[in-house]
Design a protein around this motif. Structure first.
Motif, mmCIF file in Angstrom:
data_model
loop_
_atom_site.group_PDB
_atom_site.id
_atom_site.type_symbol
_atom_site.label_atom_id
_atom_site.label_comp_id
_atom_site.label_asym_id
_atom_site.label_seq_id
_atom_site.Cartn_x
_atom_site.Cartn_y
_atom_site.Cartn_z
ATOM 1 N N TYR A 62 81.254 39.463 -3.354
ATOM 2 C CA TYR A 62 81.027 38.427 -2.344
ATOM 3 C C TYR A 62 79.538 38.070 -2.307
ATOM 4 C CZ TYR A 62 80.598 36.402 2.357
ATOM 5 O OH TYR A 62 80.303 35.590 3.426
ATOM 6 N N ASP A 63 78.674 39.087 -2.274
ATOM 7 C CA ASP A 63 77.229 38.845 -2.259
ATOM 8 C C ASP A 63 76.766 38.118 -3.519
ATOM 9 O OD1 ASP A 63 77.004 40.058 0.230
ATOM 10 O OD2 ASP A 63 76.368 41.997 -0.592
ATOM 11 N N ILE A 66 77.790 34.465 -3.090
ATOM 12 C CA ILE A 66 76.961 33.808 -2.063
ATOM 13 C C ILE A 66 75.609 33.414 -2.651
ATOM 14 C CG2 ILE A 66 75.594 34.303 0.031
ATOM 15 C CD1 ILE A 66 78.388 33.540 0.805
ATOM 16 N N ASP A 75 78.322 28.600 3.326
ATOM 17 C CA ASP A 75 78.915 28.503 4.661
ATOM 18 C C ASP A 75 80.443 28.422 4.573
ATOM 19 O OD1 ASP A 75 78.745 28.182 7.569
ATOM 20 O OD2 ASP A 75 79.431 26.118 7.173
ATOM 21 N N ARG A 78 81.776 31.861 3.705
ATOM 22 C CA ARG A 78 81.721 32.741 4.881
ATOM 23 C C ARG A 78 82.887 32.466 5.830
ATOM 24 N NH1 ARG A 78 76.256 31.292 4.589
ATOM 25 N NH2 ARG A 78 75.039 32.960 3.660
ATOM 26 N N ARG A 79 83.160 31.184 6.087
ATOM 27 C CA ARG A 79 84.282 30.831 6.964
ATOM 28 C C ARG A 79 85.615 31.250 6.352
ATOM 29 N NH1 ARG A 79 83.815 24.915 7.778
ATOM 30 N NH2 ARG A 79 82.040 24.996 6.406
ATOM 31 N N GLN A 81 86.083 33.676 4.220
ATOM 32 C CA GLN A 81 86.160 35.144 4.221
ATOM 33 C C GLN A 81 86.523 35.668 5.610
ATOM 34 O OE1 GLN A 81 86.283 36.649 1.500
ATOM 35 N NE2 GLN A 81 85.980 38.799 1.948
ATOM 36 N N ARG A 82 85.939 35.084 6.640
ATOM 37 C CA ARG A 82 86.294 35.502 8.006
ATOM 38 C C ARG A 82 87.776 35.245 8.281
ATOM 39 N NH1 ARG A 82 81.386 32.493 9.777
ATOM 40 N NH2 ARG A 82 79.705 33.983 9.509
#
Length: 144
Positions: A62-63, A66, A75, A78-79, A81-82
């Protein structure tokens, strides 16, 4: 509402057996831990270990993704993944429903978390291995 316990008990028993066998199949991944687990506590320890390992791998990939996205792409990931985490957690709580309140419930839920996390890792890893021109891939900045 009255429930016929003579029918409900065998159905619940079959559901618990099916859930437990699914966990045993998921744990039979060739690791020494899972092969030697004999108690629920040992199974939970193995499940926790598997989840920690795959979660660490997921965080690393993931990092890496990103870092290769512009701010809008980062962004969006991130959304996503949440939302995926919320889905994963809800799905695994659902999968553990048959064993709710029993000693196998945490094992089933943790094994589910590890399994879905491994699948998510595979999905994210695919983003790093797209062939040029594949429009279904996420546009990543080239490595420097």
């Amino acid at each position: 509402m009255m429930v016929n316990r003579t029918i409900t008990a065998p159905i619940l028993g079959l559901a618990l057996l099916a859930a437990a066998s699914g966990v045993a199949d998921a744990q039979d991944d060739g690791t020494e831990c899972s092969r030697n687990a004999e108690t629920t506590a040992e199974m939970q320890s193995c499940a926790d270990e598997a989840l920690a390992q795959v979660d660490s791998q997921l965080n690393d990939i993931y990092d890496a993704i990103i870092q290769r996205l512009d701010s809008d792409g980062a962004d969006r990931l991130r959304r996503a993944q949440r939302a995926w985490i919320a889905f994963r957690d809800a799905e695994c709580r659902f999968q553990g429903l048959a064993a709710e309140g029993g000693s196998m419930n945490p094992v089933i839920v943790t094994e589910c978390l590890a399994s879905l996390t491994a699948r998510r890792f595979d999905d994210l890893e695919a983003y790093l291995n797209c062939e040029e021109g594949d429009v279904s891939c996420v546009p990543l900045a080239p490595l420097e």
